[in-house]
Enzyme design. Structure first.
Site, short mmCIF file in Angstrom:
data_model
loop_
_atom_site.label_atom_id
_atom_site.label_comp_id
_atom_site.label_asym_id
_atom_site.label_seq_id
_atom_site.Cartn_x
_atom_site.Cartn_y
_atom_site.Cartn_z
N LYS A 52 11.54 4.46 -2.33
CA LYS A 52 11.37 5.26 -1.11
C LYS A 52 12.57 5.04 -0.17
CE LYS A 52 6.31 5.28 -1.38
NZ LYS A 52 5.02 4.74 -0.92
N GLN A 96 2.69 -0.02 2.81
CA GLN A 96 2.42 0.14 1.38
C GLN A 96 1.07 -0.50 1.03
OE1 GLN A 96 4.20 2.06 -0.60
NE2 GLN A 96 3.18 1.61 -2.51
N ASP A 119 2.24 9.03 5.88
CA ASP A 119 1.39 8.97 4.68
C ASP A 119 0.17 9.89 4.84
OD1 ASP A 119 2.12 7.43 2.45
OD2 ASP A 119 1.66 5.54 3.47
N1 GUN Z 1 0.13 2.87 -2.72
C1 GUN Z 1 0.07 3.77 -3.73
N2 GUN Z 1 0.43 4.99 -3.30
C2 GUN Z 1 0.73 4.86 -1.98
C3 GUN Z 1 1.18 5.78 -1.00
O1 GUN Z 1 1.36 6.97 -1.23
N3 GUN Z 1 1.39 5.25 0.24
C4 GUN Z 1 1.17 3.95 0.53
N4 GUN Z 1 1.40 3.53 1.78
N5 GUN Z 1 0.75 3.06 -0.36
C5 GUN Z 1 0.54 3.52 -1.62
#
Ligand code: GUN
Length: 293
Positions: A52, A96, A119
């Site tokens: 990311k 995350q 998110d």
């Molecule tokens: N863990 C798995 N997918 C995601 C996501 O799209 N965002 C976040 N913050 N954690 C995750």
């Protein structure tokens, strides 16, 4: 059968975002800034967050990675979130998931400023999504909608079966596929661990979106001809390779692809789309902040 090529489409989206960022730079404006908090040392989470952050650099965004130890207390994390909420240079941030067990995930999600919640996990944003209001759509469902749209997959009146009811993928996906508009207007069945006779349901599906995390769960016998298959699974399966594992989807691709009209590969399907749509949400956050300040 046509492959829904998430790698290709995500690269196109990143190019579109780069062009927008270049325009911002030419106008002398601030570029979007995404921050990511990661707590602990989970290998898969570190890999996702790393990509990311790298993608931010590629499109010309600013990025900040906040690493916190696995022993971080809930209060320490909430304080860090508050700091990012207050920091006017940061347009959006993510925490995350999953988090270590001493931390209450719901409290953490509630603490994020909805205007920076790229998110789309905060109840305000999730509620807006469910009510067809403009908001941040969670990146993975948003990426799936974008793939369906760019490949012009017809969803109207189709029976869409979603496998898995997670807050990140299955639940929002079921809402989005049933909403008015395109992609949408599907008749949706949301299946989960208590669903009985799942084969009876999947074999009636025009579109299957599998977000279960069980390698090779969806077999050719479970689907009808010309089905559209979206595989959201990304499970690390240990093997003898140098890396020590390979990534497996939920779908028996080799056999299901023989019956499908469209199918996403793993890797190279939904995964890269998730990152592209997180960038898109961050660009949107920047544009909203600019029009407000
Ligand atoms: N863990 C798995 N997918 C995601 C996501 O799209 N965002 C976040 N913050 N954690 C995750």
């Amino acid at each position: 059968m046509e492959i829904l090529d998430g790698k290709k489409v995500s690269n196109q989206i990143k190019e579109e975002i780069t062009a927008e960022v270049n325009k911002m730079k030419e106008r002398g404006e601030k570029v979007p800034h995404l921050a990511a908090i990661i707590v602990g040392n989970d290998g898969a989470s570190l890999t996702y967050v790393g990509s990311k952050v790298r993608s931010c650099e590629r499109v010309g965004f600013e990025s900040t990675l906040v690493r916190m130890p696995s022993t971080t207390s809930e209060m320490e994390l909430l304080n860090k979130i508050d700091e990012l909420n207050q920091d006017s240079d940061i347009d959006g941030f993510i925490v995350q998931l999953p988090l270590p067990e001493q931390i209450d995930t719901q409290k953490v999600i509630m603490a994020i400023d909805p205007d920076k919640d790229v998110d789309g996990f905060h109840p305000t944003n999730f509620g807006k999504m469910a009510l067809d209001m403009s908001t941040f759509i969670p990146a993975t469902p948003f990426g799936i909608l974008e793939l369906l749209e760019r490949y012009k997959v017809d969803t109207k009146g189709k029976h869409t079966v979603v496998i898995g009811r997670s807050h990140i993928v299955g639940r929002p996906m079921s809402i989005l596929m049933g909403r008015k508009g395109w992609p949408g207007n599907s008749t949706v069945t949301l299946t989960h661990s208590h669903t009985k006779n799942i084969t009876q349901i999947t074999s009636q599906a025009d579109i299957i979106i599998s977000a279960l995390g069980v390698p090779n769960f969806l077999k050719a016998e479970m689907v009808k001809d010309d089905v559209v298959v979206i595989d959201v699974g990304i499970t690390r399966v240990p093997d003898d390779s140098e890396k020590g594992y390979h990534i497996a989807g939920d779908v028996d691709f080799k056999n299901v692809s023989k019956k499908a009209s469209y199918i996403t590969p793993v890797p190279g399907g939904v995964g890269p789309m998730t990152i592209a749509m997180l960038l898109k949400n961050t660009l949107l956050a920047r544009e909203r902040h600019r029009s407000r300040n």
